[in-house]
Design an enzyme around this catalytic site. Structure first.
Site, short mmCIF file in Angstrom:
data_model
loop_
_atom_site.label_atom_id
_atom_site.label_comp_id
_atom_site.label_asym_id
_atom_site.label_seq_id
_atom_site.Cartn_x
_atom_site.Cartn_y
_atom_site.Cartn_z
CE LYS A 124 67.48 -4.95 35.53
NZ LYS A 124 66.85 -4.33 36.71
CB SER A 151 60.45 -5.27 31.53
OG SER A 151 61.77 -4.84 31.76
CD GLU A 191 63.82 9.64 34.71
OE1 GLU A 191 63.37 8.62 35.26
OE2 GLU A 191 63.70 10.78 35.20
N GLY A 194 59.17 8.83 30.45
CA GLY A 194 59.00 8.31 31.81
C GLY A 194 60.00 8.91 32.77
CG ASP A 223 59.96 7.34 37.43
OD1 ASP A 223 60.38 6.76 38.44
OD2 ASP A 223 60.30 7.02 36.28
CB SER A 247 72.39 -1.20 30.84
OG SER A 247 71.39 -0.88 29.90
#
Length: 325
Positions: A54, A79, A205, A209, A211, A305
């Site tokens: 990030k 988060s 994912e 979840g 999505d 990650s």
């Protein structure tokens, strides 16, 4: 919809990040090669500044602020890992930072964010809308909102990890990438399509979840309830407009991993590679191991990650029964 970022934006981000972001190592494991029957290359963003990929997107975005924006400051919701990244980038660039974080975010992530000098505002991720809180604070304080994934400069910055990986090891046949809101996956796809165009890009994912899987199947962004998974960095409720458009165009498929798969991957990293990897950071390896995709004889990239997890929680998960090798 704003213009989608391109590989040129990824290349420009790499120039901005030079000397600020770590060029993280690419590690190999004979055991991983044997498990997958492939040549496996691990891009270790758990060893990035602030402990996750990030930092790339946050620093790239904040470095493009105007003098007025820098004085007014930045607000973001996260988060945990985007919060730490924005806080650190803000400190490095002299930009005040306010971070909206869930009450149940890992204590280590909250402490690190505050340690970088940022203000932290807590909310309930199951009953409150973090995006609405972020927009309100930006409006009230005149700050610039930098969301964790649906932002062209953030996406471009995240894509630099895959650029470094391919620059170092050459073309790949498959690349597995964790997927929450899609910033890392969409940035990665931009880099891969330019540098290794025949590589298959797989998003991974949490099973609880999925999505993004649903969104690709329906051809529109699907919103879900906050998923209950140990992968706290992927407890997103939907993709972004920018990330969905890039993923739909450039990503080959989306697979899922169970919490048990993630614990198994955490244990593999700890025992075989001596790496501390948080559950979300294990999604890519878990997808490669358990999705049933044909990988034998191929050159496979795994984007690790992040590594930010409370040590007590880490020990608890490694000791659990759901992660046997």
């Amino acid at each position: 919809m704003p213009l989608l970022p391109t590989y040129d934006d990824v290349a420009a981000a790499a120039v901005r990040l030079a000397g600020h972001a770590h060029r993280t190592p690419v590690l190999r494991s004979r055991t991983a090669d044997a498990l997958l029957g492939a040549e496996v290359f691990f891009k270790c963003e758990n060893l990035q500044r602030a402990g996750a990929f990030k930092f790339r997107g946050a620093f790239n975005a904040l470095s493009r602020f105007t003098p007025e924006q820098r004085r007014a400051g930045v607000v973001a919701f996260s988060s945990g890992n985007h919060a730490q990244a924005v806080a650190l980038a803000g400190r490095m660039l002299g930009i005040p930072a306010c971070l909206v974080m869930p009450q149940d975010a890992p204590a280590a992530k909250v402490a690190a964010t505050r340690g970088y000098g940022a203000e932290v505002i807590l909310f309930d991720r199951y009953t409150e809308d973090r995006e609405a809180i972020g927009r309100r604070l930006a409006h009230e304080r005149g700050m610039t909102l930098v969301p964790p994934y649906d932002h062209a400069d953030v996406i471009a910055g995240q894509g630099t990890a895959a650029k470094e990986l391919i620059d170092e090891v050459g073309s790949l046949d498959d690349l597995f990438v964790c997927l929450g809101g899609g910033g890392l996956l969409s940035g990665t796809a931009l880099a891969v399509r330019a540098l290794s165009p025949h590589c298959r890009v797989h998003g991974v994912e949490p099973e609880a979840g999925n999505d993004a899987q649903q969104s690709l199947a329906r051809g529109e962004i699907v919103h879900i309830e906050t998923p209950r998974t140990i992968a706290d960095g992927a407890q997103t409720q939907h993709l972004g407009e920018l990330t969905f458009a890039i993923i739909r165009r450039d990503v080959n498929d989306i697979v899922t991993a169970s919490d048990g798969d993630l614990v198994q991957a955490m244990r593999f990293f700890a025992e075989r590679m001596k790496l501390v990897v948080e559950p979300t950071g294990c999604l890519a390896l878990a997808g490669a191991r358990h999705a049933g995709l044909p990988l034998a004889g191929r050159r496979v990239g795994i984007l690790v990650s992040g590594g930010n997890i409370d040590l007590a929680r880490y020990s608890e998960l490694l000791a659990s029964e759901r992660g046997g090798l």
